[in-house]
Structure formats: structure tokens, C-alpha cells
Design a protein around this motif. Structure first.
Motif, PDB file in Angstrom:
ATOM      1  N   LEU A 133      59.119  54.339  19.287  1.00 56.00           N
ATOM      2  CA  LEU A 133      59.196  54.653  20.719  1.00 56.00           C
ATOM      3  C   LEU A 133      58.662  56.056  21.005  1.00 56.00           C
ATOM      4  O   LEU A 133      58.533  56.446  22.166  1.00 56.00           O
ATOM      5  CB  LEU A 133      60.645  54.542  21.211  1.00 56.00           C
ATOM      6  N   LEU A 143      69.132  63.107  26.419  1.00 53.06           N
ATOM      7  CA  LEU A 143      69.992  61.924  26.617  1.00 53.06           C
ATOM      8  C   LEU A 143      71.462  62.316  26.436  1.00 53.06           C
ATOM      9  O   LEU A 143      72.349  61.842  27.153  1.00 53.06           O
ATOM     10  CB  LEU A 143      69.634  60.828  25.608  1.00 53.06           C
ATOM     11  N   ARG A 146      72.628  64.549  29.473  1.00 57.35           N
ATOM     12  CA  ARG A 146      72.900  63.735  30.671  1.00 57.35           C
ATOM     13  C   ARG A 146      74.253  63.022  30.540  1.00 57.35           C
ATOM     14  O   ARG A 146      75.008  62.930  31.503  1.00 57.35           O
ATOM     15  CB  ARG A 146      71.800  62.697  30.864  1.00 57.35           C
ATOM     16  N   GLY A 243      72.718  54.879  20.698  1.00 59.27           N
ATOM     17  CA  GLY A 243      73.421  54.015  21.639  1.00 59.27           C
ATOM     18  C   GLY A 243      74.691  53.400  21.088  1.00 59.27           C
ATOM     19  O   GLY A 243      75.422  52.725  21.816  1.00 59.27           O
TER      20      GLY A 243
ATOM     21  N   PRO B  49      70.679  47.583  18.871  1.00 53.93           N
ATOM     22  CA  PRO B  49      70.129  46.780  17.779  1.00 53.93           C
ATOM     23  C   PRO B  49      71.217  46.407  16.770  1.00 53.93           C
ATOM     24  O   PRO B  49      72.205  47.122  16.632  1.00 53.93           O
ATOM     25  CB  PRO B  49      69.100  47.712  17.130  1.00 53.93           C
ATOM     26  N   LYS B  75      72.862  53.701  30.634  1.00 54.43           N
ATOM     27  CA  LYS B  75      74.055  54.514  30.354  1.00 54.43           C
ATOM     28  C   LYS B  75      73.734  56.006  30.341  1.00 54.43           C
ATOM     29  O   LYS B  75      74.585  56.836  30.625  1.00 54.43           O
ATOM     30  CB  LYS B  75      74.657  54.119  29.000  1.00 54.43           C
ATOM     31  N   SER B  76      72.527  56.357  29.934  1.00 55.26           N
ATOM     32  CA  SER B  76      72.064  57.750  30.021  1.00 55.26           C
ATOM     33  C   SER B  76      70.551  57.722  30.026  1.00 55.26           C
ATOM     34  O   SER B  76      69.943  56.729  29.594  1.00 55.26           O
ATOM     35  CB  SER B  76      72.587  58.593  28.856  1.00 55.26           C
ATOM     36  N   TRP B  77      69.941  58.811  30.509  1.00 57.19           N
ATOM     37  CA  TRP B  77      68.474  58.823  30.578  1.00 57.19           C
ATOM     38  C   TRP B  77      67.963  60.251  30.557  1.00 57.19           C
ATOM     39  O   TRP B  77      68.688  61.197  30.865  1.00 57.19           O
ATOM     40  CB  TRP B  77      67.983  58.092  31.832  1.00 57.19           C
ATOM     41  N   PHE B  95      63.185  58.091  28.856  1.00 59.71           N
ATOM     42  CA  PHE B  95      63.867  57.494  27.718  1.00 59.71           C
ATOM     43  C   PHE B  95      65.278  57.178  28.201  1.00 59.71           C
ATOM     44  O   PHE B  95      65.835  57.927  29.018  1.00 59.71           O
ATOM     45  CB  PHE B  95      63.941  58.465  26.536  1.00 59.71           C
ATOM     46  N   ALA B  96      65.845  56.085  27.724  1.00 60.46           N
ATOM     47  CA  ALA B  96      67.164  55.719  28.237  1.00 60.46           C
ATOM     48  C   ALA B  96      67.969  54.975  27.186  1.00 60.46           C
ATOM     49  O   ALA B  96      67.414  54.384  26.258  1.00 60.46           O
ATOM     50  CB  ALA B  96      67.020  54.846  29.488  1.00 60.46           C
ATOM     51  N   LEU B  97      69.280  55.059  27.329  1.00 61.36           N
ATOM     52  CA  LEU B  97      70.205  54.227  26.563  1.00 61.36           C
ATOM     53  C   LEU B  97      70.602  53.086  27.479  1.00 61.36           C
ATOM     54  O   LEU B  97      71.154  53.319  28.557  1.00 61.36           O
ATOM     55  CB  LEU B  97      71.428  55.040  26.126  1.00 61.36           C
ATOM     56  N   THR B 105      76.962  47.923  22.589  1.00 64.66           N
ATOM     57  CA  THR B 105      76.308  49.203  22.323  1.00 64.66           C
ATOM     58  C   THR B 105      75.033  49.259  23.145  1.00 64.66           C
ATOM     59  O   THR B 105      74.619  48.256  23.730  1.00 64.66           O
ATOM     60  CB  THR B 105      75.949  49.362  20.827  1.00 64.66           C
ATOM     61  N   ALA B 106      74.419  50.440  23.168  1.00 66.27           N
ATOM     62  CA  ALA B 106      73.219  50.609  23.989  1.00 66.27           C
ATOM     63  C   ALA B 106      71.976  50.682  23.107  1.00 66.27           C
ATOM     64  O   ALA B 106      71.994  51.229  22.005  1.00 66.27           O
ATOM     65  CB  ALA B 106      73.338  51.864  24.839  1.00 66.27           C
ATOM     66  N   THR B 108      68.253  52.137  22.571  1.00 68.47           N
ATOM     67  CA  THR B 108      67.412  53.258  23.013  1.00 68.47           C
ATOM     68  C   THR B 108      66.042  52.693  23.365  1.00 68.47           C
ATOM     69  O   THR B 108      65.411  52.032  22.537  1.00 68.47           O
ATOM     70  CB  THR B 108      67.260  54.299  21.894  1.00 68.47           C
ATOM     71  N   HIS B 109      65.587  52.918  24.586  1.00 69.52           N
ATOM     72  CA  HIS B 109      64.263  52.417  24.968  1.00 69.52           C
ATOM     73  C   HIS B 109      63.710  53.238  26.125  1.00 69.52           C
ATOM     74  O   HIS B 109      64.104  54.392  26.317  1.00 69.52           O
ATOM     75  CB  HIS B 109      64.316  50.910  25.278  1.00 69.52           C
ATOM     76  N   VAL B 110      62.804  52.630  26.868  1.00 66.66           N
ATOM     77  CA  VAL B 110      62.032  53.335  27.883  1.00 66.66           C
ATOM     78  C   VAL B 110      62.259  52.665  29.228  1.00 66.66           C
ATOM     79  O   VAL B 110      62.342  51.432  29.296  1.00 66.66           O
ATOM     80  CB  VAL B 110      60.527  53.256  27.505  1.00 66.66           C
TER      81      VAL B 110
END
Lengths: 351, 152
Positions: A133, A143, A146, A243, B49, B75-77, B95-97, B105-106, B108-110
């Protein structure tokens, strides 16, 4: 458990871009200074361990080159960790506890200026779900920041205050890199690098090295400063998946602190390896540090963050603080991985 | 013929393949088929994942898999106003959870919203798939705001 003392500590001045000296050039005088000040003749030092990252040098087995700084003949017992020098100190401490040796030279070095550190740190990620990514060091820290802001555990103003305090204190640290008197209001008027982090929330990119000599048994007390004893040391890790963690807390720091015995005595001060401003209160909470505990008398990682030895430097700075008679007992902390993934806590005490 | 130079291409690279193992193979095979899979821990939490071991307890996870998403909650970014070379998009993005529906669970991605003002913690997003999926994390190009999705 054997009594293990920090016999000496030496470090370079940290700079943004050390173009005049290689890693070996920087290491020769600093390792020599640490050995001389320990009072232990070099041939008697039983073990050498260091921490560094080949990814920063951009070359596999680059760490072997660091041995050139030592002059490895006659042969020495030597080891390396691809981690901050604080973990090299842990390995040396274990070796001393095992009774194999009575002294050790520990050092760490980093010359982050040679690459794009923010992007190089992508290479420490899991190469399947996170690495591709393109996540970079500042975005991952953002992250976490935030999450803290959303949880109401910190404000952007408080983050700026943490940066201001560390860099003001660092004016008294002759090797610090970013020092001075900054104004919170002016800092908050600056743009974000990666929202919600501004430049002042991020550590400087620093080139430099630091070294510690550990001593036990008859090797203690031969140096030019008072020995400072490691009363407890422990390191723990959280999941690499951001996460799957609550990023507003640090369970691994909490556990390491408990195992190291942080509260077995009074905590007068703490040297915390918090590269990003918002990470300082996470660590204070995890370690149960109350208001009034002096945080980062050296200025911490926001004033200089030599990648791969900033954690060892926290231990060295904390030992120096005690050896100079400014405190009797304190703690040092080192971190590794994104968003405080792995944490080491070391309890230090004077005689 | 004597003056003809022989030549051969030379590419300097670490040309190796990684084995993903049972757990991540299943996850990435799912992505290739445009399905996001999570695995249950013994305590009943769905990890996305997936992992071979429960990060909370260290116990092996179960054989109980389930499809999650493709919608979820931010959840966050972190807003990247100036993308770098390794970043997945060449325009500003987050980027974000992302906690996918059905996951505990979260991921991690875009998130691709075009503008920071469109980002909000708690917003609902949906996976946008690549035209061609190959079994990799970037088979999901990005998450985009769910139409009419609002916030959780």
C-alpha cells in the motif's frame, strides 16, 4: 540476577546530513571514548553488540562494515541486531546475566539522510497486506494521532506543547539537533504534512551514533563516572497489524514496564523514545507516570532521532542524568516498529 | 561474422517468490475472486486481514472463515495531501483503518474521496475493485464513500 551497570556513555552530535563522515568514521571516536571512559581496557571487554539497519545503508550486510571501527584483531565476540541499539544492549545484558562475560560494548548507528527515511520505513512492514500500500512512517503515525484526537485523549494544541517543551529543554543538550523556543500558536498555523500531523509533531531526520559500555562484577566502578545500575529491563511487542490494535494505548509498554519493575521504587524522571509528539502521553499512561515526573531531560526524540540508536541514546542519557547526581532513580524507554509496536523499558538507579 | 557482438539481457534483481502459507493464501485468493474473507478466533472475533494466531491470546485461529464487507466504517484516517512515489494514488488521498461489516478488526487501506473535507471518522465506505484482480492487497484499488451511506 547479577548487578549490571552502565559504566559509560558516548555519542556524536546529531545532524541532519553528515556528509563528511561515514558510519565507521563516526563510530571510531565514539566507541573509543565509551571504552576509555569505562576504565576497562579494550582487550578485556568480553562482548560487542550493535544495532543498525541495512535498509538505511541500502546494502546487505552493511552492518559488518561497522566492525571496522573496532579493529577486530585479535578476534572479538561480536553480534548484531537489525533493531535499535537498545535491543543490542538487551542482548549484551542477557549475555552478562548468563555469566559468560563481565563487560560489553554496545552501540547503534544510523545515517538516515542517505535515503528517504519516511519511505524506507515501509520496508519494515508485512510485505503482503501493508507494504504494497506504500504506507510511510508519517502516515502510519498520523493514523495513531487521529485515533487519539477522536478519542479525546489529546488535542493538536497539546501535541504542539509537547514539541515545544522537548525542544526548549533540548537547548541544554549540546548534541541535540532541533532546539529552541517555539510558540504553540505559530506552530499550529503551519500546514499539515500528513493530517493531523504537522512538521513539529514529527522527529527530525538525524545522523549519528551512540555507545554504552556495560559492566558487572570486578568490571564495575573502574570508569570516570559513577556506575548506574540496570535494576530491571524488559521488552514486549504488539501486533504488526495496526487495525487489530487499539492505537490509543500501548499494552506492550505497560507489560514491559511491569516486568521491569518501574514502580518498585520512586520514578523521578523518564527518558521516553516518543518520535512523534502524540506518542509521549501514550507512553506516560502505559508506564503509569504521574504528573510531576520529569519527562525527557535530554529533549527526547523530537530534538534528535538517530534512527537505530535513538532508543539506546535514551538509556545513555538517563544513565548520565543519574551519574551526574541529578536524580537517583529513573526509567528509559525505546521503541521500534510503526505506532509504538515494540517497546523496551529499562529501570536505572544510582548507587 | 567476426565483428558481430554477442549480447544478452541482464536484469539485476532479487528474483524470488514468496509462499503465502495457508491463511494469507486463502485471503488473497478471496480478493482475486472479489471477496474479502476473515477468520474467526477461538473467542469468536473475526480478524481481517486474517492471522494464523490470535494476537490477543497467541492461540491458533479456527478453520471458520466468513465473508466480510465490502462495506465498512472508517475508524481512523490520515490525509496525504502530497503523495509520494510509493503511494498507491497520485492525487491526494487518505490512508485509513476500515472495519468491514462482519469484522472485529480494521483493515489498513486507502480511501479515495478527492478532498480532505469529505473525510470523517465513522463514515461508511465501500471497496472499489481493480479491473483485473490478481490476488493481492491492491486488488482493492481504494475504498470510496458508500452512496447515501452516512456515518456510523
Amino acid at each position: 540476577m547479577r548487578d549490571v551497570a552502565i559504566a559509560s556513555f558516548a555519542q556524536t552530535k546529531y545532524v541532519r546530513n553528515q556528509i563528511h563522515e561515514t558510519e565507521v568514521d563516526m563510530l571510531i571516536p565514539i566507541t573509543r571514548e565509551a571504552i576509555e571512559r569505562s576504565g576497562i581496557p579494550k582487550p578485556e571487554i568480553g562482548f560487542t553488540c550493535h544495532g543498525s539497519s541495512d535498509y538505511m545503508a541500502g546494502q546487505s550486510f552493511a552492518f559488518v562494515g561497522a566492525v571496522d571501527a573496532l579493529g577486530a584483531f585479535p578476534p572479538i565476540a561480536e553480534s548484531h541486531v537489525e533493531m535499535d541499539g537498545a535491543w543490542a544492549l538487551y542482548e549484551a545484558w542477557v549475555k552478562i546475566q548468563c555469566g559468560e562475560v563481565d563487560s560489553a560494548l554496545v552501540f547503534g548507528f544510523g545515517r538516515a539522510s542517505m535515503g528517504k527515511l519516511r519511505e524506507t520505513m515501509n520496508l519494515q512492514l508485512d510485505p503482503y497486506t501493508m507494504g504494497p500500500l506504500g504506507l510511510d512512517a508519517i502516515s502510519m503515525a498520523a493514523l495513531q494521532a487521529r485515533a487519539l484526537l477522536d478519542a479525546g485523549k489529546i488535542s493538536e494544541e497539546q501535541m504542539a506543547e509537547i514539541a515545544v517543551r522537548n525542544r526548549r529543554v533540548a537547548k541544554d543538550n549540546p548534541v541535540a539537533q532541533v532546539t529552541g523556543d517555539f510558540e504553540v500558536a505559530k506552530l499550529l498555523a503551519e500546514p499539515y504534512i500528513v493530517s493531523p500531523l504537522r512538521k513539529h509533531d514529527c522527529p527530525p531526520i538525524s545522523d549519528g551514533v551512540s555507545a554504552v559500555v556495560l559492566a558487572a562484577g570486578d568490571a564495575i566502578g573502574r570508569g570516570d563516572s559513577k556506575p548506574v545500575f540496570i535494576r530491571g529491563i524488559d521488552h514486549r511487542i504488539d501486533s504488526h497489524q495496526l487495525g487489530s490494535r487499539d492505537l490509543t494505548v500501548s499494552p506492550s509498554t505497560k507489560l514491559a514496564g511491569e516486568k521491569a519493575g518501574v514502580h518498585a521504587g520512586p520514578v523521578e524522571f523518564a527518558e521516553l523514545h516518543a518520535p512523534f509528539s502524540h506518542q509521549e502521553p501514550i507512553l506516560c499512561e502505559a508506564l503509569g507516570l504521574e504528573e510531576g515526573v520529569l519527562i525527557n531531560p535530554s529533549g527526547g526524540a523530537l530534538a534528535a532521532n538517530p534512527m537505530m540508536t535513538a532508543g539506546l541514546t535514551r538509556i545513555g542519557e538517563a544513565a548520565s542524568h543519574i551519574a551526574a547526581g541529578r536524580a537517583g532513580r529513573g526509567i528509559a524507554h525505546a521503541t521500534s516498529g510503526p505506532c509504538l509496536q515494540q517497546n523496551l523499558v529499562c529501570v536505572l538507579e544510582g548507587e | 561474422m567476426a565483428d558481430e557482438l554477442l549480447s544478452a539481457p541482464h536484469v539485476l534483481e532479487y528474483d524470488y517468490r514468496r509462499s503465502l502459507g495457508d491463511t494469507l493464501s486463502r485471503f488473497f485468493t478471496g480478493l482475486r475472486d472479489r471477496e474479502i474473507l476473515g477468520v474467526k478466533t477461538k473467542a469468536g472475533r473475526v480478524l481481517v486481514p486474517p492471522a494464523e494466531y490470535d494476537p490477543e491470546t497467541g492461540e491458533a485461529t479456527t478453520e471458520d472463515w466468513s465473508a466480510v464487507g465490502p462495506e465498512g466504517v472508517v475508524k481512523s484516517w490520515a490525509w496525504v495531501a502530497e503523495p509520494l512515489g510509493r503511494h498507491p494514488l497520485d492525487r491526494p488521498f487518505a490512508f485509513a483503518l476500515i472495519q468491514l461489516d462482519g469484522a472485529d478488526t480494521a483493515l489498513t487501506h486507502v480511501v479515495d474521496t478527492g478532498d480532505e473535507s469529505a473525510m470523517q471518522t465513522g463514515m461508511r465506505v465501500t471497496a472499489k475493485w481493480a479491473d483485473e484482480t490478481v490476488g493481492a492487497i491492491r486488488d482493492i484499488v481504494a475504498f470510496v464513500p458508500t452512496p447515501g451511506g452516512g456515518s456510523a
